[in-house]
Scaffold this motif. Structure first.
Motif, PDB file in Angstrom:
ATOM      1  N   LEU A  91     107.384  74.921  69.502  1.00 22.67           N
ATOM      2  CA  LEU A  91     106.323  73.973  69.190  1.00 22.67           C
ATOM      3  C   LEU A  91     106.535  73.354  67.812  1.00 22.67           C
ATOM      4  O   LEU A  91     106.322  72.157  67.615  1.00 22.67           O
ATOM      5  N   ALA A  92     106.959  74.182  66.852  1.00 27.03           N
ATOM      6  CA  ALA A  92     107.201  73.666  65.503  1.00 27.03           C
ATOM      7  C   ALA A  92     108.365  72.690  65.482  1.00 27.03           C
ATOM      8  O   ALA A  92     108.350  71.699  64.739  1.00 27.03           O
ATOM      9  N   GLY A  93     109.387  72.953  66.289  1.00 26.71           N
ATOM     10  CA  GLY A  93     110.562  72.103  66.286  1.00 26.71           C
ATOM     11  C   GLY A  93     110.409  70.818  67.076  1.00 26.71           C
ATOM     12  O   GLY A  93     111.057  69.813  66.770  1.00 26.71           O
ATOM     13  N   LEU A  94     109.539  70.832  68.088  1.00 25.76           N
ATOM     14  CA  LEU A  94     109.446  69.691  68.989  1.00 25.76           C
ATOM     15  C   LEU A  94     108.263  68.781  68.704  1.00 25.76           C
ATOM     16  O   LEU A  94     108.255  67.624  69.122  1.00 25.76           O
ATOM     17  N   ARG A  95     107.241  69.319  68.019  1.00 24.86           N
ATOM     18  CA  ARG A  95     106.043  68.528  67.762  1.00 24.86           C
ATOM     19  C   ARG A  95     105.948  68.145  66.276  1.00 24.86           C
ATOM     20  O   ARG A  95     106.589  68.751  65.432  1.00 24.86           O
ATOM     21  N   ARG A  96     105.111  67.165  65.993  1.00 27.50           N
ATOM     22  CA  ARG A  96     104.903  66.751  64.610  1.00 27.50           C
ATOM     23  C   ARG A  96     103.899  67.660  63.896  1.00 27.50           C
ATOM     24  O   ARG A  96     103.755  67.595  62.689  1.00 27.50           O
ATOM     25  N   ASP A  97     103.185  68.462  64.673  1.00 24.99           N
ATOM     26  CA  ASP A  97     102.179  69.344  64.081  1.00 24.99           C
ATOM     27  C   ASP A  97     102.815  70.406  63.196  1.00 24.99           C
ATOM     28  O   ASP A  97     103.961  70.806  63.397  1.00 24.99           O
ATOM     29  N   LYS A  98     102.041  70.872  62.227  1.00 25.12           N
ATOM     30  CA  LYS A  98     102.412  72.079  61.495  1.00 25.12           C
ATOM     31  C   LYS A  98     101.927  73.276  62.310  1.00 25.12           C
ATOM     32  O   LYS A  98     100.745  73.382  62.634  1.00 25.12           O
ATOM     33  N   VAL A  99     102.852  74.172  62.633  1.00 29.66           N
ATOM     34  CA  VAL A  99     102.539  75.336  63.454  1.00 29.66           C
ATOM     35  C   VAL A  99     102.688  76.582  62.594  1.00 29.66           C
ATOM     36  O   VAL A  99     103.705  76.757  61.913  1.00 29.66           O
ATOM     37  N   VAL A 100     101.676  77.443  62.619  1.00 22.55           N
ATOM     38  CA  VAL A 100     101.673  78.673  61.837  1.00 22.55           C
ATOM     39  C   VAL A 100     101.641  79.867  62.780  1.00 22.55           C
ATOM     40  O   VAL A 100     100.834  79.908  63.716  1.00 22.55           O
ATOM     41  N   ALA A 101     102.513  80.836  62.551  1.00 21.43           N
ATOM     42  CA  ALA A 101     102.501  82.101  63.292  1.00 21.43           C
ATOM     43  C   ALA A 101     101.952  83.182  62.369  1.00 21.43           C
ATOM     44  O   ALA A 101     102.479  83.404  61.273  1.00 21.43           O
TER      45      ALA A 101
END
Length: 255
Positions: free
Chosen positions: A28-38
């Protein structure tokens, strides 16, 4: 717009829960423009950061205790480490076996801080359903993901978890949940029908059931390198990621 929250849990350990968080979060982090936090909220020496080869700048407990003054996007970002995919990682508390499980107020405080930077927050909730923070996590959740291994006992545990949550006022969340069935060993031909029956049982409870094939690159406890995933494994996790995003808006509208 805003922040969406995903919780990944399991009753049993060693069924691919942290792997699911790491791979789906990275995609998700690599494919979307969103910032994704785990966010690793495990109380039993969580390994999410180590498996992603990330050295976290703050643990979840550190962020809850000392990060309350960093109430800006730049201030919170400065306390997070990123994996090669761009996934922002908050590690578990390395002293959790001594200091105890993450408390509800600590989890909520951390979640509020991460909302300054994250469009999507994926929580590794650890194994079991008795963590003090879990009720708050689930009631602030837009998409529930339950991890299971492709074995009879693990699938039974996943089914029990879904039934237990539905009986405690989370029926809507359970109905829209996703189950990820991980093959932790090669599937012999005679087991295909057996795994299919397990998935059918889970499908009666959840919105979607995804099966992830066995992949030597995802050995339990090993470093996760996305470039080493086989094409079928990559495709399976990509479908999980797409299903997670596809379910976010609909549930937010129901709450």
């Amino acid at each position: 717009a805003g922040t969406r929250r995903v919780v990944v849990l399991s009753i049993k350990g060693g069924v691919g829960k942290t792997t699911t968080v790491a791979v789906v979060g990275s995609m998700l982090a690599g494919l979307r423009r969103d910032k994704v936090v785990a966010l690793d909220a495990s109380s039993d020496w969580g390994t999410l950061a180590a498996r992603l080869s990330v050295v976290p700048r703050q643990s979840v407990r550190d962020l809850a205790a000392r990060g309350r003054h960093a109430v800006s996007e730049r201030g919170v970002l400065a306390q997070l480490a990123a994996s090669p995919s761009g996934l922002l990682v908050v590690g578990s508390d390395p002293q959790s076996l001594v200091s105890g499980a993450l408390r509800e107020e600590e989890y909520v405080r951390t979640l509020r801080l991460l909302e300054y930077v994250g469009n999507l927050i994926v929580t590794d909730a650890g194994a079991g359903l008795q963590q003090p923070f879990l009720s708050a996590a689930l009631h602030n959740c837009d998409q529930l993901v339950v991890a299971s291994a492709a074995t009879w006992d693990a699938v039974q545990s996943a089914a029990v978890a879904l039934d237990w949550l539905a009986a405690r006022g989370l029926a809507k969340l359970v109905e829209r949940s996703i189950v990820v069935v991980n093959n932790l060993s090669p599937v012999r031909r005679r087991r295909h029908g057996y795994v299919r029956e397990l998935k059918t049982d889970l499908a009666r409870r959840a919105r979607a059931v995804h099966e992830v094939p066995f992949d030597p690159a995802l050995q339990p406890g090993g470093r996760i390198l996305l470039r080493k995933l086989s094409a079928p494994t990559r495709q399976a996790y990509l479908e999980v990621a797409a299903d997670v995003v596809g379910g976010l808006g609909g549930f937010a509208a129901l709450r």
